[in-house]
Design an enzyme around this catalytic site. Structure first.
Site, short mmCIF file in Angstrom:
data_model
loop_
_atom_site.label_atom_id
_atom_site.label_comp_id
_atom_site.label_asym_id
_atom_site.label_seq_id
_atom_site.Cartn_x
_atom_site.Cartn_y
_atom_site.Cartn_z
N LYS A 14 0.82 -1.13 0.17
CA LYS A 14 -0.06 -0.07 -0.01
C LYS A 14 0.83 1.24 -0.11
CE LYS A 14 0.81 1.38 4.27
NZ LYS A 14 1.34 2.75 4.49
N ALA A 101 10.54 -3.05 6.23
CA ALA A 101 10.68 -1.68 7.26
C ALA A 101 10.61 -0.58 6.19
CB ALA A 101 11.87 -1.73 7.88
N ALA A 102 9.61 -0.38 5.14
CA ALA A 102 9.84 0.36 4.19
C ALA A 102 8.44 1.49 3.93
CB ALA A 102 9.85 -0.13 2.68
N GLY A 107 4.73 -6.46 6.02
CA GLY A 107 4.32 -7.35 7.21
C GLY A 107 2.82 -7.60 7.28
N SER A 108 2.00 -6.56 7.23
CA SER A 108 0.71 -6.43 7.54
C SER A 108 0.11 -7.25 6.35
CB SER A 108 -0.07 -4.98 7.57
OG SER A 108 0.69 -4.34 8.69
N ASP A 141 -2.61 -1.83 10.43
CA ASP A 141 -2.88 -1.89 8.88
C ASP A 141 -3.49 -3.10 8.18
OD1 ASP A 141 -1.80 0.56 8.74
OD2 ASP A 141 0.25 -0.13 8.19
#
Length: 292
Positions: A14, A101-102, A107-108, A141
């Site tokens: 997203k 980590a962007a 991850g979500s 998220d």
């Protein structure tokens, strides 16, 4: 003899068209207002049903990525198994393309894909509201990632309102070689340092009118006030995208990924080519996508 099932699910990234922080909540989270948009960059998870009692296993193509309780996909699988008393084991093979980590909810999105897949694989027949209720227990998220498309996210991110779909356009992503902790970004946010807040009502009007140019002019993320102060390359990437033809550019989420918008593929590929020449960021070209 029971045939063990297999299933493949894509987990979409997203971007944030807007991100505003309204207040600090008593539970330690922040009250937010965000317009979020799914994009075509995705991870893929292959699920295999395993014999009863074999538990959860997760493997990935990213060396060093945690594959146990520190991984949201693993935690989502465990929560689904515990909540719905699933006795069969599950093996997950995660192929990641979304940078870690962007600010892209990688991850979500993985956790959401696990929840959706297990609902299908084990014939749970849960509603979208029930799936979101599971997801929000482990990540704010995740409800958005379960629904996708174009949505207004409020509360701590779990209260969702479906919006008119954003006009399809091309999205250039540039992920510089730094990792940003979402917790760090929110902890260091200071409202008095923000020069501009999102005009949410105006961007909602532009979405209703399918006005892509208007949407581009209203992109706004208050966490840029935190992350750009530490990582100057974020501002540089924004300026390069605009210089080489993007109609608009913004940092997504807590960063450090920067995205640019264009109406056509040729311009998007030109911007990507220039960024690959001029920076050491990872570059992707994708499109906006509709929700489920």
């Amino acid at each position: 003899m029971n045939v063990l099932k297999t299933l493949k699910v894509d987990a979409y990234a997203k971007i944030n068209l807007t991100l505003d922080i309204l207040s600090k909540r008593p539970d330690g989270y922040h009250e937010v207002s965000m317009v979020m948009q799914s994009i075509g960059l995705c991870d893929r998870i292959k699920f295999s049903e395993e014999p009863k009692g074999s538990g959860i296993t997760l493997v990935t193509n990213v060396p060093g990525l945690p594959c146990g309780e520190r991984n949201l996909a693993y935690r989502a699988a465990k929560l689904m198994m515990d909540t719905y008393h699933i006795e069969q084991g599950i093996h997950m093979n995660l192929t990641k393309r979304i940078p870690i980590a962007a600010g892209l909810a990688g991850g979500s999105s993985n956790a959401a894909a696990v929840i959706l897949a297990m609902n299908e694989m084990f014939c749970l027949e849960l509603s979208r509201e029930e799936l979101c209720s599971v997801g929000e227990k482990i990540g704010s998220d995740i409800p958005f990632c379960l629904c996708g498309g174009t949505m207004l996210a409020e509360g701590r991110g779990e209260k969702l309102t479906r919006l008119p779909s954003m006009p399809q356009c091309y999205v250039i992503l540039a992920k510089p070689p730094v990792k940003v902790s979402t917790a760090w970004a929110y902890q260091n946010y200071q409202k008095e340092q923000v020069k501009e807040h999102p005009k949410t009502d105006e961007i909602l009007s532009c979405l209703a009118e399918k006005n892509l140019v208007g949407i581009g002019k209203l992109l706004c993320n208050v966490l840029e006030s935190v992350t750009i102060n530490r990582y100057k390359e974020i501002d540089m990437l924004k300026k390069l995208m605009l210089k080489h033809g993007a109609m608009a550019s913004l940092m997504s989420g807590s960063g450090p990924t920067v995205f640019g918008l264009t109406e056509d593929a040729k311009t998007a590929e030109h911007i990507a080519e220039q960024l690959r020449k001029l920076t050491n960021a990872r570059i992707f070209v994708t499109k906006t996508v509709c929700g489920n």
